[in-house]
Design a protein around this motif. Sequence first.
Motif, PDB file in Angstrom:
ATOM      1  N   MET A   9       0.834  -1.202   0.000  1.00 54.90           N
ATOM      2  CA  MET A   9       0.000   0.000   0.000  1.00 54.90           C
ATOM      3  C   MET A   9       0.866   1.249   0.000  1.00 54.90           C
ATOM      4  O   MET A   9       1.842   1.344   0.761  1.00 54.90           O
ATOM      5  CB  MET A   9      -0.929   0.011   1.205  1.00 54.90           C
ATOM      6  N   VAL A  10       0.514   2.212  -0.845  1.00 53.09           N
ATOM      7  CA  VAL A  10       1.192   3.503  -0.920  1.00 53.09           C
ATOM      8  C   VAL A  10       0.291   4.556  -0.293  1.00 53.09           C
ATOM      9  O   VAL A  10      -0.806   4.823  -0.789  1.00 53.09           O
ATOM     10  CB  VAL A  10       1.511   3.883  -2.379  1.00 53.09           C
ATOM     11  N   GLN A  11       0.742   5.124   0.815  1.00 56.26           N
ATOM     12  CA  GLN A  11       0.022   6.221   1.446  1.00 56.26           C
ATOM     13  C   GLN A  11       0.861   7.491   1.330  1.00 56.26           C
ATOM     14  O   GLN A  11       2.065   7.438   1.102  1.00 56.26           O
ATOM     15  CB  GLN A  11      -0.287   5.889   2.904  1.00 56.26           C
ATOM     16  N   GLY A  12       0.219   8.636   1.489  1.00 49.54           N
ATOM     17  CA  GLY A  12       0.911   9.909   1.320  1.00 49.54           C
ATOM     18  C   GLY A  12       0.752  10.806   2.529  1.00 49.54           C
ATOM     19  O   GLY A  12      -0.202  10.684   3.294  1.00 49.54           O
ATOM     20  N   THR A  13       1.687  11.711   2.687  1.00 51.61           N
ATOM     21  CA  THR A  13       1.600  12.659   3.793  1.00 51.61           C
ATOM     22  C   THR A  13       0.522  13.703   3.558  1.00 51.61           C
ATOM     23  O   THR A  13       0.002  14.293   4.505  1.00 51.61           O
ATOM     24  CB  THR A  13       2.940  13.372   4.002  1.00 51.61           C
ATOM     25  N   THR A  14       0.181  13.928   2.297  1.00 53.45           N
ATOM     26  CA  THR A  14      -0.829  14.925   1.916  1.00 53.45           C
ATOM     27  C   THR A  14      -1.534  14.445   0.658  1.00 53.45           C
ATOM     28  O   THR A  14      -1.090  13.502   0.002  1.00 53.45           O
ATOM     29  CB  THR A  14      -0.182  16.296   1.597  1.00 53.45           C
ATOM     30  N   SER A  15      -2.619  15.111   0.309  1.00 49.86           N
ATOM     31  CA  SER A  15      -3.183  14.926  -1.027  1.00 49.86           C
ATOM     32  C   SER A  15      -2.169  15.434  -2.047  1.00 49.86           C
ATOM     33  O   SER A  15      -1.417  16.364  -1.782  1.00 49.86           O
ATOM     34  CB  SER A  15      -4.494  15.704  -1.161  1.00 49.86           C
ATOM     35  N   GLY A 136      -3.602   4.749  -1.128  1.00 49.91           N
ATOM     36  CA  GLY A 136      -4.384   5.362  -0.076  1.00 49.91           C
ATOM     37  C   GLY A 136      -5.058   6.630  -0.570  1.00 49.91           C
ATOM     38  O   GLY A 136      -4.958   6.999  -1.745  1.00 49.91           O
ATOM     39  N   ALA A 137      -5.752   7.323   0.336  1.00 49.87           N
ATOM     40  CA  ALA A 137      -6.460   8.558  -0.026  1.00 49.87           C
ATOM     41  C   ALA A 137      -6.101   9.652   0.958  1.00 49.87           C
ATOM     42  O   ALA A 137      -6.150   9.441   2.171  1.00 49.87           O
ATOM     43  CB  ALA A 137      -7.971   8.330  -0.029  1.00 49.87           C
ATOM     44  N   GLY A 138      -5.733  10.813   0.429  1.00 55.36           N
ATOM     45  CA  GLY A 138      -5.382  11.911   1.320  1.00 55.36           C
ATOM     46  C   GLY A 138      -4.199  11.527   2.186  1.00 55.36           C
ATOM     47  O   GLY A 138      -3.160  11.101   1.694  1.00 55.36           O
ATOM     48  N   LEU A 178       6.931  13.657   6.854  1.00 52.61           N
ATOM     49  CA  LEU A 178       7.120  12.223   7.050  1.00 52.61           C
ATOM     50  C   LEU A 178       7.176  11.853   8.533  1.00 52.61           C
ATOM     51  O   LEU A 178       6.488  10.923   8.989  1.00 52.61           O
ATOM     52  CB  LEU A 178       8.393  11.766   6.336  1.00 52.61           C
ATOM     53  N   TYR A 179       7.975  12.574   9.297  1.00 49.96           N
ATOM     54  CA  TYR A 179       8.122  12.267  10.718  1.00 49.96           C
ATOM     55  C   TYR A 179       6.811  12.516  11.460  1.00 49.96           C
ATOM     56  O   TYR A 179       6.390  11.711  12.300  1.00 49.96           O
ATOM     57  CB  TYR A 179       9.242  13.116  11.317  1.00 49.96           C
ATOM     58  N   GLY A 180       6.143  13.622  11.137  1.00 52.58           N
ATOM     59  CA  GLY A 180       4.884  13.956  11.788  1.00 52.58           C
ATOM     60  C   GLY A 180       3.776  12.977  11.455  1.00 52.58           C
ATOM     61  O   GLY A 180       2.984  12.590  12.320  1.00 52.58           O
ATOM     62  N   THR A 181       3.706  12.561  10.201  1.00 57.25           N
ATOM     63  CA  THR A 181       2.694  11.579   9.809  1.00 57.25           C
ATOM     64  C   THR A 181       2.893  10.273  10.573  1.00 57.25           C
ATOM     65  O   THR A 181       1.940   9.704  11.121  1.00 57.25           O
ATOM     66  CB  THR A 181       2.758  11.306   8.295  1.00 57.25           C
TER      67      THR A 181
END
Length: 485
Positions: A9-15, A136-138, A178-181
């Motif tokens: 799964m690929v998730q992102g820190t932002t949209s 992922g989303a958002g 990245l660290y905050g997420t």
Amino acid sequence: MQSTLKALMVQGTTSDAGKSVLVAGLCRVLARKGVNVAPFKPQNMALNSAVTADGGEIGRAQAVQAVACNIESSVHMNPVLLKPHTDTGAQVIFQGKATTTVDAIGYQSYKKVALPVVLESFEILQQQFDTVVIEGAGSPAEINLRENDIANMGFAEEADVPVIIVADIDRGGVFAHLYGTLALLSESEQQRVVGFVINRFRGDIGLLQPGLDWLEEKTDIPVLGVLPYLHGFDLEAEDAINAEQVNGEISKLSVVVPVLPRISNHTDFDALRQNPDINLRYVGKGERLQNADLIILPGSKAVRSDLEYLRSQGWDQDIQRHLRLGGKVMGICGGYQMLGNRIDDPLGIEGQAGSTQGLGYLDIETELKPSKTLTNVTGTLSLNGRPVPVSGYEIHAGISNVRGSEAIRLETGILDGAISDCNQVFGTYLHGIFDTPAALGEITHWLGVDELTHIDHKQNQQKAIDQIADAIEQHVDLAKLWPDL
């Protein structure tokens, strides 16, 4: 060839961090290596959608990712699609078919209903393919959306899949992102993260290295790669309108498109935007529809309210003046309906029930129906007395009664588009109409412009997918994800 990693799964820190593009690139890399791979996005919220080979509706990003896999798209690649029609309400589409309409608060509890649908589609893909690459989303760090989450870590936990997190360094603050997420995730979710990817980096990687070392030391998670900023990269955007275009020395054709609040399938205009002979402009609130050869009214998820917005901006008067001066107007899908005499919505399919007077340039009347037309089509376009082949896809709730002169007739015999008696106004339900070179040539000939630069939009799409795949193979440590490849 099979892969030992059955899903990633690929998730992102932002949209807009680069999830869709990274998934497309990973899919192409795996497909090149002989892996039978498919894309998947549990839940998507977008007004840009595509018609699948099995006759359903999914987000356009997953349709592009299917192209990257060299396979046909399926409703199971995006089992939950939300199409907003107001600021707080959206149509819910399960496995390609519209099921209900909910508001934002109601959907939070409705996600419990959606989860079994998501897991069913994911299981179907896992049975059919060696590997599934999930988008992922958002962001997974949206605290207010974590309850009953089915789009990010909630799905990853249910499906028990590893996760990589991507961040866009071009936005700034990439290490904080990245660290905050990661810090906002639960302990079990943190343990699920197997790597970071930094996207759109410009400059000397040596200057970034101290930050990479710090991030790995603080999190004990590897940075799998740093993808460079790809100049000239152009893969259709899922949400935000891409206004960047190829500029020739002299434009032969000027086209303007009003940006409606619920504009849908703006990817229709990518083939125009990418042509150096065409100056395509998106016109927003407070601007005028002027200095153009062609005005195109785009698709809309809320046709009647968007038509009211068009009038509130004075764009109806701009169109009237444009036609009086000899210009031409085209409408696609919702824009086609707006150009007719009347739009009826007796059941409140797209908002409050009622009727709205159209702009009256085409002799058609439209009634919105509960069932949607979802189909990929081919047919014949006739604007200049010389029929040419045309293809595209239809996604619309309305049924239009056409009494004017026909412009497009499908192979099924159905009349799809109409043209005015004055030959200045043309409308059609066909999304993707400009992607067919012959059809684009017929439309530009109707506008009095010939010998445009030939652009193969589908070939450009393949080049963009290969471009990101090449970058991934060069800059991402894929062996840490798929050691057997």
